[in-house]
Design a protein around this motif. Structure first.
Motif, mmCIF file in Angstrom:
data_model
loop_
_atom_site.group_PDB
_atom_site.id
_atom_site.type_symbol
_atom_site.label_atom_id
_atom_site.label_comp_id
_atom_site.label_asym_id
_atom_site.label_seq_id
_atom_site.Cartn_x
_atom_site.Cartn_y
_atom_site.Cartn_z
ATOM 1 N N UNK A 12 0.844 -1.205 0.000
ATOM 2 C CA UNK A 12 0.000 0.000 0.000
ATOM 3 C C UNK A 12 0.879 1.255 0.000
ATOM 4 N N UNK A 13 1.939 1.243 0.809
ATOM 5 C CA UNK A 13 2.863 2.376 0.853
ATOM 6 C C UNK A 13 3.546 2.555 -0.501
ATOM 7 N N UNK A 14 3.965 1.455 -1.118
ATOM 8 C CA UNK A 14 4.621 1.534 -2.424
ATOM 9 C C UNK A 14 3.697 2.192 -3.455
ATOM 10 N N UNK A 15 2.406 1.850 -3.407
ATOM 11 C CA UNK A 15 1.444 2.446 -4.340
ATOM 12 C C UNK A 15 1.299 3.943 -4.090
ATOM 13 N N UNK A 16 1.243 4.344 -2.808
ATOM 14 C CA UNK A 16 1.148 5.777 -2.486
ATOM 15 C C UNK A 16 2.388 6.522 -2.959
ATOM 16 N N UNK A 17 3.567 5.923 -2.765
ATOM 17 C CA UNK A 17 4.817 6.546 -3.209
ATOM 18 C C UNK A 17 4.835 6.669 -4.737
ATOM 19 N N UNK A 18 4.400 5.614 -5.423
ATOM 20 C CA UNK A 18 4.360 5.648 -6.887
ATOM 21 C C UNK A 18 3.440 6.752 -7.393
ATOM 22 N N UNK A 19 2.363 7.005 -6.648
ATOM 23 C CA UNK A 19 1.395 8.043 -7.023
ATOM 24 C C UNK A 19 1.789 9.429 -6.506
ATOM 25 N N UNK A 20 2.945 9.521 -5.823
ATOM 26 C CA UNK A 20 3.379 10.809 -5.283
ATOM 27 C C UNK A 20 2.517 11.309 -4.138
ATOM 28 N N UNK A 21 1.906 10.374 -3.395
ATOM 29 C CA UNK A 21 0.976 10.755 -2.335
ATOM 30 C C UNK A 21 1.511 10.501 -0.933
ATOM 31 N N UNK A 22 2.773 10.078 -0.825
ATOM 32 C CA UNK A 22 3.339 9.798 0.500
ATOM 33 C C UNK A 22 4.801 10.215 0.551
ATOM 34 N N UNK A 23 5.258 10.462 1.781
ATOM 35 C CA UNK A 23 6.674 10.732 2.050
ATOM 36 C C UNK A 23 7.065 9.852 3.236
ATOM 37 N N UNK A 24 8.224 9.213 3.147
ATOM 38 C CA UNK A 24 8.680 8.310 4.201
ATOM 39 C C UNK A 24 9.790 8.965 5.016
ATOM 40 N N UNK A 25 9.653 8.874 6.341
ATOM 41 C CA UNK A 25 10.716 9.296 7.251
ATOM 42 C C UNK A 25 11.198 8.039 7.965
ATOM 43 N N UNK A 26 12.465 7.703 7.734
ATOM 44 C CA UNK A 26 13.088 6.508 8.302
ATOM 45 C C UNK A 26 13.782 6.907 9.602
ATOM 46 N N UNK A 27 13.378 6.293 10.718
ATOM 47 C CA UNK A 27 13.929 6.685 12.023
ATOM 48 C C UNK A 27 15.058 5.767 12.492
ATOM 49 N N UNK A 28 15.582 4.947 11.569
ATOM 50 C CA UNK A 28 16.743 4.125 11.924
ATOM 51 C C UNK A 28 17.992 5.009 11.982
ATOM 52 N N UNK A 29 19.040 4.491 12.580
ATOM 53 C CA UNK A 29 20.287 5.248 12.671
ATOM 54 C C UNK A 29 20.922 5.360 11.282
ATOM 55 N N UNK A 30 21.799 6.362 11.119
ATOM 56 C CA UNK A 30 22.377 6.691 9.820
ATOM 57 C C UNK A 30 23.063 5.505 9.143
ATOM 58 N N UNK A 31 23.774 4.659 9.905
ATOM 59 C CA UNK A 31 24.464 3.520 9.298
ATOM 60 C C UNK A 31 23.466 2.489 8.763
#
Length: 111
Positions: free
Chosen positions: A17-36
């Motif tokens: 579902x997230x992949x579809x939203x990203x493909x449609x330009x309807x979502x932005x992802x914020x990754x909260x993992x550490x930089x490495x």
């Protein structure tokens, strides 16, 4: 579930579902993992904001898109969502199963 009220604390979105939203330009992802961890592989287009220094007030402007948090498995993104709730930030969704779910679904990974 919180105190048996029958409502999950945070909204979850599946990887496809997230992949579809990203493909449609309807979502932005914020990754909260550490930089490495982020550097080793992440969802294409994701912004890195490690939980160790996470501040809800510094979330990027999603320009009307749905902001979705992710981590490796879902625990840290839920912790970040708790911080967002305290700061009254308009973010309430994270990726169910985190980056592991994204990778398991065979979706693209940026390295």
């Amino acid at each position: 579930m919180v105190f048996g009220f029958g409502k999950p604390r945070h909204a979850e979105i599946g990887a496809t579902e997230l992949a579809a939203l990203l493909d449609d330009g309807k979502a932005m992802v914020v990754d909260v993992r550490e930089a490495d961890e982020f550097a080793a592989g992440h969802i294409p287009g994701a912004v890195n904001m490690p939980l160790s220094t996470f501040q809800a007030t510094r979330l990027p402007d999603a320009g009307g898109k749905k902001l979705v948090l992710n981590c490796l498995g879902g625990k840290r993104s839920a912790m970040a969502l708790d911080k967002c709730a305290v700061a009254q930030a308009a973010v309430d969704t994270h990726l169910a199963g985190g980056f592991n779910a994204w990778a398991s679904a065979g979706l693209p990974i940026k390295r």
